[in-house]
Motif scaffolding. Sequence first.
Motif, PDB file in Angstrom:
ATOM      1  N   LYS A 519       0.836  -1.201   0.000  1.00 15.91           N
ATOM      2  CA  LYS A 519       0.000   0.000   0.000  1.00 15.91           C
ATOM      3  C   LYS A 519       0.875   1.256   0.000  1.00 15.91           C
ATOM      4  CE  LYS A 519      -4.012  -2.007   2.323  1.00 15.91           C
ATOM      5  NZ  LYS A 519      -4.880  -1.961   3.502  1.00 15.91           N
ATOM      6  N   SER A 523       1.065   4.039  -2.895  1.00 15.35           N
ATOM      7  CA  SER A 523       0.868   5.486  -2.663  1.00 15.35           C
ATOM      8  C   SER A 523       2.089   6.296  -3.103  1.00 15.35           C
ATOM      9  CB  SER A 523       0.549   5.730  -1.175  1.00 15.35           C
ATOM     10  OG  SER A 523       1.638   5.288  -0.383  1.00 15.35           O
ATOM     11  N   GLU A 526       2.029   6.545  -6.814  1.00 13.06           N
ATOM     12  CA  GLU A 526       1.043   7.531  -7.257  1.00 13.06           C
ATOM     13  C   GLU A 526       1.557   8.953  -7.021  1.00 13.06           C
ATOM     14  OE1 GLU A 526      -2.512   6.594  -5.173  1.00 13.06           O
ATOM     15  OE2 GLU A 526      -3.038   4.826  -6.443  1.00 13.06           O
ATOM     16  N   SER A 527       2.254   9.127  -5.863  1.00 15.81           N
ATOM     17  CA  SER A 527       2.811  10.475  -5.621  1.00 15.81           C
ATOM     18  C   SER A 527       3.893  10.823  -6.628  1.00 15.81           C
ATOM     19  CB  SER A 527       3.346  10.564  -4.179  1.00 15.81           C
ATOM     20  OG  SER A 527       4.414   9.632  -4.028  1.00 15.81           O
TER      21      SER A 527
END
Length: 587
Positions: A519, A523, A526-527
């Motif tokens: 996870k 994230s 995605e950042s």
Amino acid sequence: IFEGIASKMSILGLKKKQPKTFKVKVITMDAEMEFSCEVKWKGKDLFDLVCRTVGLRETWFFGLRYTVKDTYAWLKTEKRVLDQEVPKDSPITFHFLAKFFPEKVEEELVQEITQHLFFLQVKKQILDEEIFCSPEASVLLASYAVQAKYGDYEPNFHKPGFLAQDELLPKRVLMQYQMTADMWEEKITAWYAEHRGIARDEAEMDYLKIAQDLDMYGVSYFAITQNKRDTDLLLGVDAQGLHIYSPNSKLNPNKSFPWSGIRNISYSEKEFTIKPLDKKKDVFKFYSSQLRVNKLILQLCIGNHDLFMRRRKVDSIEVQQMKSQAKEEKARKKVERQILAREKQMREEAERAKEEMERRLFQLQDEARLANEALLRSEETADLLAEKAQIAEEEAKLLAHKAAEAEQERQRIEATALKTKEEKRLMEQKMREAEQLAVKLVEQSERRSKEADHLKQDLTEAKDAERRAKQKLLEITKTSYPVQKTITLTKTSRLFPFLMTLRSCVNKTDSKHLQDQLKELKSEIESLKLEEQQQQAGVYSLRNEARVQTPELTRYKSVVLPLNRQLTHCSQAVIENKNLFLTDLPG
């Protein structure tokens, strides 16, 4: 002188040698008798001797008959025996028979011997077919004859075939029907069984009462001719009168002359004249060729007429005395029969009681024998039961021991069953927990597979971004290199620790930590995408970023792709462990 004396002596000697007696044989219906008669005896002397011998007092019905030249004649009582045309044989044979028949046997026949002699004579005439009798009447008469001879019918004594030697029916009746002797005997016995209680004299009287109603009963037949037409006829003489018959019919007379209607009967050599009492009626004449027969006819007519007139007069003192004695005798015999009947009944009852007692005795003996046998069997059974009881007692002890052991075994099995039940419950609980764990692992594996797919997609997008960056780097290679290099290094330096942590998590197969790391990696990626999109405007640094990013991306691929394969293997291992676990569970 001597010759005269000798002749006289020879004459006297001859006279002495002449027999003074002669032998006579008299045949009655049930016996034969021989007598020595004197030469001077008349017929009445011999007849009275026979009657005294037989015990007969009703002498007016009987006579002594003999045979002369194919005809028969009756011994005359008023003439000497040897002066008549009797046979010259020695002994001279006579038949003692009924010469005249009564009108009503029940009223006229007083003595029992008289009834018996009439019964025997009439029976013989019926069997010899001298008196015509129908088959039905013959069977009934035969049943009375059997009752008179054998007494009451006893089924146990009178077995089938007991009449085989008796002559009871005329031959004409036997030939008339297609019946065997056994069938005739059965018919006679059926009537005979109904005559129980009838004495012999009563049965004989019943026989005579039936026989006197027959058409040919007591009739003497003679062949005659009529004077005008010379027609052959038959003359019948009986107790009722004179009857004229056709030669072929002896049953129904053509003309009858009762004794009450005859005024006179005259006889002249061969001619007979019957004068009726009624003068208006014609005189009847007939002829008979034989003189001896004519005398016999006249003798029978005179005797029957005398008896006819005698019956209509008051009985003589002798007859009254005989009837009184006969009545007393019948009453005495009736009482005797009753006494005999009672004695017979008592004897039969005594015999039945004796038989019953004997039967009861035999029954009691059988019962005693059976009781003894049962006692012996019971004793044997008691011994056997005692042995069985001892064996049963030993078996009971053994069974009690086995029952105790069985009870202990039952308690042990019950405890084992409870333990097994508890273990089963625990196993079921563990199975449910394992199933839940397996479901969770499968869900985690599926999530990890999906996250790996997302990572693959992110890598694909990163490759696309790298390709696009390379293209832009070709366009802009000179101005922006230092800045982009710094940014790329910064990004790579931020991503690398996560990748290393992910590798270590995969190696340790910590699924929860791996999930958290994935996870965080997601994230971070995605950042990074967002920052990359924001920095795409700075074209001047793309060439330097591309130079530095290429080795970092290569390193990223070398880390992420093995991680994806390890996740796949981990998912398969989880599934296999779940199946293996489910297989090993009991039940």
